[in-house]
Scaffold this motif. Structure first.
Motif, mmCIF file in Angstrom:
data_model
loop_
_atom_site.group_PDB
_atom_site.id
_atom_site.type_symbol
_atom_site.label_atom_id
_atom_site.label_comp_id
_atom_site.label_asym_id
_atom_site.label_seq_id
_atom_site.Cartn_x
_atom_site.Cartn_y
_atom_site.Cartn_z
ATOM 1 N N VAL A 218 -5.093 -0.530 3.773
ATOM 2 C CA VAL A 218 -5.966 -1.357 2.944
ATOM 3 C C VAL A 218 -7.214 -0.550 2.590
ATOM 4 O O VAL A 218 -7.803 0.122 3.443
ATOM 5 C CB VAL A 218 -6.336 -2.661 3.688
ATOM 6 C CG1 VAL A 218 -7.403 -3.454 2.946
ATOM 7 C CG2 VAL A 218 -5.079 -3.505 3.889
ATOM 8 N N ARG A 219 -7.628 -0.640 1.323
ATOM 9 C CA ARG A 219 -8.722 0.181 0.822
ATOM 10 C C ARG A 219 -10.055 -0.171 1.449
ATOM 11 O O ARG A 219 -10.844 0.701 1.817
ATOM 12 C CB ARG A 219 -8.795 0.036 -0.700
ATOM 13 C CG ARG A 219 -10.001 0.709 -1.334
ATOM 14 C CD ARG A 219 -10.024 0.497 -2.834
ATOM 15 N NE ARG A 219 -8.964 1.257 -3.492
ATOM 16 C CZ ARG A 219 -8.813 1.308 -4.819
ATOM 17 N NH1 ARG A 219 -9.621 0.613 -5.597
ATOM 18 N NH2 ARG A 219 -7.845 2.028 -5.340
ATOM 19 N N THR B 256 0.828 -1.203 0.000
ATOM 20 C CA THR B 256 0.000 0.000 0.000
ATOM 21 C C THR B 256 0.864 1.255 0.000
ATOM 22 O O THR B 256 0.521 2.247 -0.648
ATOM 23 C CB THR B 256 -0.967 0.027 1.194
ATOM 24 O OG1 THR B 256 -0.237 0.067 2.418
ATOM 25 C CG2 THR B 256 -1.881 -1.192 1.176
#
Length: 271
Positions: free
Chosen positions: A85-86, A41
Motif C-alpha cells: 500500500v502506497r 498492488t
C-alpha cells in the motif's frame, strides 16, 4: 465449477489504476480485504488506506493503554507496507464515537477528490445479523459516510464548496467495493489464492488486537476457504475441503464483497 476473478483480473477488466480504501479502525481493511489489496498492488494498482478513527478504544493491555493510538497507527503502517500500500492516512475520529456527520462526510469527500480513485473500498453500511461482530457501530458509520460521499457529494461541485475553492474539483466515482457486508449482499468473490499468507502477515502486525493469534489465523483461513468453495461451485458452503490445487494444503481462498457500479457510460443523471 465457476472460475473466480483474481485481483489482477478486476483491475484489468474495470480499468482500476488507483484505489482508495477506507476502514473504521486500524486492522479493518486487513481483515476485510488484505489479500485482494495485495493482489491489486502486485498488479501495479496504487492503493492508499484511510483509517477513520484513532483506534484508541482497542487492545487488551490496560497498563499501557495510554499509548495504544500510537501503537495501532504504527501497526497499520507496517501492515500496509507489507501489502504494498502506497500510504496510510488517519482521520483521527474518536474510536467508538464515529458518526456519518456532515463534517466526517466532508473529510471523506476531500480525500476522494484529492486522490480521484477509480474504485473506493469501504465497509458496508448495513448490519450483518448473522455475525454481529462485523457490524460494530463505527463500521456502519464508516460505511454510511463513504456511501454518502460517493454519491452525490463527491460529484456535486456545489457540495462542500470550500473544497472547490481549494482546487479539489468534483468528479464521478465509478466503483464502490464494500466489505464487512451481510452475506446476502455478496455479488463478487475474488480468488486470492497465493495471497492468503500476505493477509495473515498483515494481520499479525496488529498484535495489540490478537490475544490468540493461532485461533485468529485459523478462523481467517477457514473463512476464505469456505468463501472460495461456495462461490466457485453451485452448491452451498459446507465443510472446508480442497476444491482445486493451489494455496495452502491444496485449498483455495477467496474474499467476498458487494461491488457497486456508481457511474458508467449508461448513467443519465448527474448529482
Amino acid at each position: 465449477m465457476t472460475s473466480l476473478p483474481s485481483s489482477a483480473d478486476l483491475a484489468a477488466d474495470h480499468g482500476w489504476a488507483t484505489v482508495l480504501a477506507f476502514g473504521a479502525h486500524p486492522d479493518d481493511l486487513d481483515f476485510g480485504a488484505a489479500a485482494t489489496i495485495a493482489g491489486l498492488t502486485r498488479a501495479g494498482v496504487a492503493v492508499t488506506y484511510v483509517v477513520m478513527t484513532d483506534g484508541g478504544a482497542g487492545g487488551f493491555d490496560a497498563e499501557h493503554h495510554d499509548t495504544i493510538t500510537e501503537r495501532r497507527h504504527q501497526e497499520q503502517r507496517d501492515a500496509a507496507a507489507h501489502l504494498g500500500v502506497r500510504d496510510v492516512e488517519f482521520l483521527g475520529e474518536r474510536d467508538g464515537y464515529l458518526e456519518p456527520s456532515h463534517d466526517v462526510v466532508g473529510r471523506v469527500v476531500e480525500a476522494m477528490r484529492r486522490h480521484r480513485p477509480d474504485a473506493v473500498f469501504s465497509m458496508h453500511p448495513e448490519r450483518d445479523w448473522s455475525r454481529l461482530q462485523r457490524s460494530h457501530p463505527d463500521h456502519l458509520a464508516a460505511g454510511e459516510a463513504v456511501v454518502r460521499a460517493s454519491y452525490p457529494a463527491v460529484e456535486n461541485p456545489f457540495a462542500y464548496p470550500e473544497l472547490l475553492t481549494s482546487g479539489l474539483d468534483a468528479f464521478h466515482l465509478r466503483w464502490l467495493v464494500l466489505y464487512c457486508h451481510p452475506a446476502e449482499r455478496t455479488n463478487l468473490a475474488v480468488d486470492v489464492t497465493g495471497f492468503e499468507h500476505d493477509k495473515l502477515a498483515a494481520l499479525r502486525f496488529h498484535s495489540s488486537q490478537h490475544p490468540d493469534v493461532p485461533k485468529m489465523e485459523a478462523f481467517v483461513l477457514d473463512g476464505m476457504a469456505r468463501a472460495h468453495q461456495q462461490w466457485s461451485t453451485s452448491g452451498e458452503a459446507g465443510d472446508v475441503v480442497p476444491v482445486a490445487s493451489g494455496g495452502d494444503g491444496g485449498r483455495r481462498y477467496a474474499e467476498t464483497f458487494q461491488l457497486v457500479r456508481v457511474n458508467d457510460s449508461t448513467t443519465i443523471s448527474g448529482f
